[in-house]
Design a protein around this motif. Structure first.
Motif, mmCIF file in Angstrom:
data_model
loop_
_atom_site.group_PDB
_atom_site.id
_atom_site.type_symbol
_atom_site.label_atom_id
_atom_site.label_comp_id
_atom_site.label_asym_id
_atom_site.label_seq_id
_atom_site.Cartn_x
_atom_site.Cartn_y
_atom_site.Cartn_z
ATOM 1 N N GLY A 272 0.725 -1.321 -0.101
ATOM 2 C CA GLY A 272 -0.059 -0.052 0.173
ATOM 3 C C GLY A 272 0.649 1.247 -0.140
ATOM 4 O O GLY A 272 0.308 2.203 -0.071
ATOM 5 N N GLY A 273 2.162 1.060 0.071
ATOM 6 C CA GLY A 273 2.931 2.307 0.033
ATOM 7 C C GLY A 273 2.932 3.086 1.192
ATOM 8 O O GLY A 273 3.199 4.233 1.142
ATOM 9 N N ALA A 274 2.572 2.493 2.390
ATOM 10 C CA ALA A 274 2.369 3.250 3.290
ATOM 11 C C ALA A 274 3.874 3.904 4.205
ATOM 12 O O ALA A 274 4.619 3.266 3.790
ATOM 13 N N SER A 275 3.982 4.990 4.790
ATOM 14 C CA SER A 275 5.290 5.457 5.419
ATOM 15 C C SER A 275 4.577 6.319 6.657
ATOM 16 O O SER A 275 3.571 6.896 6.620
ATOM 17 N N ASP A 276 5.336 6.017 7.847
ATOM 18 C CA ASP A 276 5.302 7.109 8.869
ATOM 19 C C ASP A 276 6.025 8.480 8.807
ATOM 20 O O ASP A 276 6.188 9.074 9.578
ATOM 21 N N SER A 277 6.473 8.400 7.540
ATOM 22 C CA SER A 277 7.413 9.550 7.408
ATOM 23 C C SER A 277 6.868 10.544 6.420
ATOM 24 O O SER A 277 7.463 10.868 5.556
ATOM 25 N N PRO A 278 5.796 10.966 6.580
ATOM 26 C CA PRO A 278 5.051 11.983 5.474
ATOM 27 C C PRO A 278 5.723 13.214 5.864
ATOM 28 O O PRO A 278 6.141 13.771 6.894
ATOM 29 N N LYS A 279 5.538 14.131 4.686
ATOM 30 C CA LYS A 279 5.933 15.618 4.840
ATOM 31 C C LYS A 279 5.007 16.309 5.526
ATOM 32 O O LYS A 279 3.961 16.231 5.397
ATOM 33 N N LYS A 280 5.604 17.214 6.624
ATOM 34 C CA LYS A 280 4.650 17.727 7.692
ATOM 35 C C LYS A 280 4.477 19.188 6.943
ATOM 36 O O LYS A 280 5.162 19.860 6.541
ATOM 37 N N ALA A 281 3.033 19.667 7.395
ATOM 38 C CA ALA A 281 2.822 20.899 6.753
ATOM 39 C C ALA A 281 3.427 21.907 7.747
ATOM 40 O O ALA A 281 3.796 21.534 9.034
ATOM 41 N N VAL A 282 3.558 23.140 7.274
ATOM 42 C CA VAL A 282 4.247 24.468 8.160
ATOM 43 C C VAL A 282 3.062 24.591 9.219
ATOM 44 O O VAL A 282 1.972 24.619 9.167
ATOM 45 N N ALA A 283 3.655 24.538 10.468
ATOM 46 C CA ALA A 283 2.733 24.742 11.631
ATOM 47 C C ALA A 283 2.097 26.113 11.565
ATOM 48 O O ALA A 283 2.513 27.267 11.326
ATOM 49 N N GLN A 284 0.805 26.005 11.621
ATOM 50 C CA GLN A 284 -0.041 26.956 11.659
ATOM 51 C C GLN A 284 -0.325 27.473 13.303
ATOM 52 O O GLN A 284 -1.142 28.448 13.478
ATOM 53 N N THR A 285 -0.066 26.664 14.079
ATOM 54 C CA THR A 285 -0.475 27.032 15.575
ATOM 55 C C THR A 285 0.596 27.004 16.413
ATOM 56 O O THR A 285 1.716 26.102 16.130
ATOM 57 N N ILE A 286 0.752 27.441 17.741
ATOM 58 C CA ILE A 286 1.611 27.186 18.749
ATOM 59 C C ILE A 286 0.984 27.056 20.175
ATOM 60 O O ILE A 286 -0.139 27.489 20.140
ATOM 61 N N ARG A 287 1.734 26.329 20.944
ATOM 62 C CA ARG A 287 1.083 26.285 22.212
ATOM 63 C C ARG A 287 1.744 26.999 23.312
ATOM 64 O O ARG A 287 3.007 27.268 23.289
ATOM 65 N N ILE A 288 0.795 27.477 23.958
ATOM 66 C CA ILE A 288 1.200 28.491 24.933
ATOM 67 C C ILE A 288 0.539 28.157 26.535
ATOM 68 O O ILE A 288 -0.610 27.606 26.548
ATOM 69 N N ASP A 289 1.440 28.386 27.434
ATOM 70 C CA ASP A 289 1.199 27.870 28.551
ATOM 71 C C ASP A 289 -0.003 28.635 29.215
ATOM 72 O O ASP A 289 0.035 30.150 29.026
ATOM 73 N N VAL A 290 -0.772 28.260 29.870
ATOM 74 C CA VAL A 290 -2.206 28.872 30.307
ATOM 75 C C VAL A 290 -1.861 30.018 31.318
ATOM 76 O O VAL A 290 -2.652 31.057 31.236
ATOM 77 N N ASP A 291 -0.754 29.753 32.160
ATOM 78 C CA ASP A 291 -0.342 30.898 33.080
ATOM 79 C C ASP A 291 0.042 32.137 32.150
ATOM 80 O O ASP A 291 -0.304 33.208 32.689
ATOM 81 N N ARG A 292 0.491 31.958 31.286
ATOM 82 C CA ARG A 292 1.006 33.167 30.540
ATOM 83 C C ARG A 292 -0.223 34.078 29.896
ATOM 84 O O ARG A 292 -0.300 34.953 29.827
#
Length: 726
Positions: A272-292
């Motif tokens: 099936g040509g599967a891989s766990d190494s797909p090209k990742k899209a450019v991140a559009q979100t960031i994670r911020i600590d709720v305390d900040r």
């Protein structure tokens, strides 16, 4: 619990965040699978399990990798229509999900847990209808082909003083875990040696296009014993052999290399040509600590206060120096600052918003389990999951919703037999919905069950000693239904694991009112009930009308304000010792705001006109008398509890732009004891009270009529006397 040596705390944090997303997706989709099986749904579940397997393997978290792989194998058979979706299959997948959550908690708590993997795997295998895997190829070796590129790598290894070895190994045990073990073996060899070529390749392993045998050419300065120990250190790897590699023999077979080198790619294509190494899209979100976020919210709150002060100063200066160019320039700058602060506040409030579906997502599984436990089949319908609400409010609503949903299933819905006897479908309907309404978010839990019977409620409460028979006899139907909010209330004769101990609905009411919300219930016997909770969109700021009472500045949230009126003494009446006034069709109790909050005794000059703020919570109304009405204003909420403790009728405080402190009124609490039900919404329910009040009004009218008759008689006598005198 054992992880790879090079895993950092940041790696673990990222894994846990991603794992939570995948687990939530699995939770949602597996429940949906039981009601509606779609190719897209199965594909989504399979991808989530596959992702968990791959990421946990990279982490070296073998236990989770094994569970995810076993789950993935069953899902693969479902995708290929080799197994049908049944209740047993869904149970097995949910049990696997439970184990995955336990293993995730193990990473967080850093404490070992005991999981019966054998029973879980047996349950999954039973659903797949497979027997123990054949291990006849355990001792065989995989062939390997050498290309020009491989030979160049071998030469580089030799030039670096390394010895080149051929390593043969095989996986023992169940073949369903072979790809996991070979992935770990490949990773370990890559860390401890120069991995030149292997069969199967890493791509083959990730695509699960592999058997149980493994052959690799490695360059290393380690000894044969060292490399052997690296290999057998991987779980389920046995029969390892490490021998020096014959480079001359490899050159002799070089001509056959191109065809052999193509074999892995063909195998991957066939799989099936599967891989766990797909090209990742450019991140559009960031994670911020709720305390900040909380700290930023506090800073923006200070800006809001200063914004209001700038507006006040600007207006004062403009009025004092009307033709001054500097004042005009300052006014323009002030207006721009106000606009920027407004935009900043609005955008940041959006940042803090989360879809209420983040809370809803945990309920389908809970209700499915409870439904099976009570033997009450249900159709759980969820609407409005994308409705957004402030993060601080979301944290407060989970427990109340859990209680309302459990109550709807256990108390609201009848048994299957009773529903069928009543002409209803055996499967009950419970509907959870969310939507925006002005400055509130409205949450409703609706069922099509037996409804709430007022007489049954009153009888149960009298029997439990919670109210007297005399009190029960005076209650209207609506007041009887409202008894369910009382602590210790329950209509269950015997306590169960779900209900009957008199805790639950009182917690719902207190928790919702604690965040300036209110909850009400409507019920029709035989048709069902609707529980409605109205909550503020945010707890950080509140739109209010400012009032003054006995020298104290107070803020009444606009969400509860129906209107503001001015009353003359003649418009105020007394019924049963309580001051009331009429507003269109409603007779509304009049209360001094300072008396209701305990600031003063509430005494006032009966000859003065009154400013009255008419407040509504649900169908309850009350008018609060104040000394002065000021302009509406958005204020930043500050908690008082930490410093002065709880105060009845006061939910918090704020600081205005001019430095004055303002108390924020807790209107639901104030109305709970003094509010009168709207006549328009419940005339039938309030009939006994109305009859009493109308009787008093009739008595007053009779007395007034008698006084008027006496006055007329006196005037007539005076006229007669005047005529006689003439």
């Amino acid at each position: 619990m054992q992880l790879a040596d090079d895993i950092t705390s940041e790696d673990l944090k990222v894994f846990l965040e991603e794992a939570e997303e995948q687990l939530q997706l699995l939770d949602d989709e597996v429940i949906r699978l039981e009601k509606e099986t779609t190719e897209d749904g199965l594909a989504g579940i399979f991808r989530a399990a596959h992702t968990l397997k791959g990421s946990s393997a990279m982490l070296g978290y073998t236990a989770m990798t094994e569970v995810a792989h076993a789950m993935e194998s069953l899902l693969d058979k479902l995708r290929n229509h080799e197994v049908s979706v049944t209740s047993e299959v869904v149970d097995a997948l949910l049990h696997s999900l439970d184990v995955l959550r336990v293993l995730t908690d193990e990473l967080i708590d850093e404490q070992g847990v005991e999981v019966d993997f054998a029973s879980l795997v047996a349950e999954l295998e039973a659903c797949m209808g497979i027997e123990a895997s054949d291990s006849s190829d355990a001792g065989s070796s995989a062939s390997i082909a050498i290309t020009d590129e491989n030979l160049a790598s071998i030469s580089q290894a030799l030039d670096a003083g390394e010895t080149v070895y051929q390593l043969n190994a095989s996986v023992t045990g169940d073949e369903m875990f072979a790809s996991i073990r070979l992935f770990q073996l490949t990773t370990e060899l890559s860390d401890g040696a120069r991995l030149i070529v292997a069969n199967p390749t890493l791509d083959d392993i990730q695509a699960e296009a592999n058997g149980k045998s493994f052959t690799a050419i490695v360059g290393s300065d380690k000894s044969i014993d060292d490399l052997t120990q690296i290999a057998i250190g991987v779980q389920d790897i046995g029969e390892v052999s490490v021998v020096p590699f014959d480079a001359d023999s490899a050159k002799a077979t070089q001509a056959a290399a191109p065809a052999a080198a193509a074999a892995p790619a063909q195998a991957a294509s066939a799989a099936g040509g599967a891989s766990d190494s797909p090209k990742k899209a450019v991140a559009q979100t960031i994670r911020i600590d709720v305390d900040r976020l909380d700290n930023l919210m506090n800073l923006i709150g200070e800006l809001v206060i200063d914004r209001t002060r700038l507006q006040q100063i600007g207006r004062s200066l403009a009025a004092k120096y009307k033709a001054d160019d500097l004042i005009e320039s300052l006014g323009k700058t002030s207006s721009h600052v106000v606009k920027v602060v407004n935009d900043l506040q609005e955008d940041f409030m959006k940042v803090r918003m989360l879809p209420v579906g983040t809370v809803f997502s945990s309920f389908p599984r809970m209700m499915r389990d409870l439904s099976k436990s009570l033997d009450k089949p249900i159709d759980l319908q969820i609407e409005g999951g994308d409705t957004e609400i402030d993060r601080t409010v979301i944290e407060k609503i989970s427990d109340p919703l859990v209680h309302m949903l459990r109550n709807a299933l256990d108390h609201g819905l009848e048994s299957k037999e009773d529903r069928v006897a009543a002409g209803k479908p055996a499967e009950g309907i419970i509907k959870l919905s969310a939507f925006h309404e002005q400055n509130h978010i409205v949450l409703t839990v609706q069922d099509d069950g037996a409804g709430i019977h007022p007489e049954k409620i009153k009888a149960s409460f009298v029997k439990k000693g919670l109210i007297t028979e005399e009190t029960a006899s005076r209650l209207t139907d609506s007041e009887a239904v409202d008894l369910i909010w009382m602590a210790g209330a329950s209509t269950k004769e015997q306590a169960t694991e779900v209900s009957g101990r008199g805790v639950g609905m009182d917690i719902v009411k207190s928790n919702i009112e604690a965040i300036n919300g209110f909850v009400e219930v409507e019920s029709t016997p035989g048709e069902g009930s609707i529980f409605t909770a109205r909550l503020p969109l945010t707890l950080a700021t509140v739109q209010s009308i400012l009032v003054e009472t006995d020298g104290t500045l107070c803020a009444v949230p606009l969400a509860y304000v129906l209107e503001a009126v001015k009353l003359s003494p003649s418009e105020i009446s007394t019924i049963s010792g309580r001051e009331v006034f009429r507003l269109r069709e409603d007779v509304i109790p009049l209360i001094s705001l300072s008396e209701a909050t305990g600031l003063t005794d509430g005494k006032r000059n009966m000859e003065d006109e009154l400013h009255v703020v008419v407040a509504r919570v649900g169908d309850r109304l009350a008018g609060f008398a104040v000394d002065e009405l000021n302009e509406p204003q958005e204020i930043v909420v500050k908690s008082l509890g930490e410093y002065v403790g709880g105060a009845r009728g006061v939910s918090g405080a704020s600081i205005l732009g001019d430095g004055r402190v303002v108390l924020i009124m807790d209107i639901p609490t104030l109305l709970s004891g003094v509010g009168m039900r709207s006549r328009k919404s419940s005339i039938a329910d309030e009939k006994p009270m109305l009859e009493s009040e109308l009787s008093e009004i009739a008595e007053l009218e009779r007395e007034i009529k008698e006084i008027q008759e006496l006055r007329e008689q006196k005037a007539a006598r005076t006229s007669e006397q005047a005529e006689d005198a003439a």
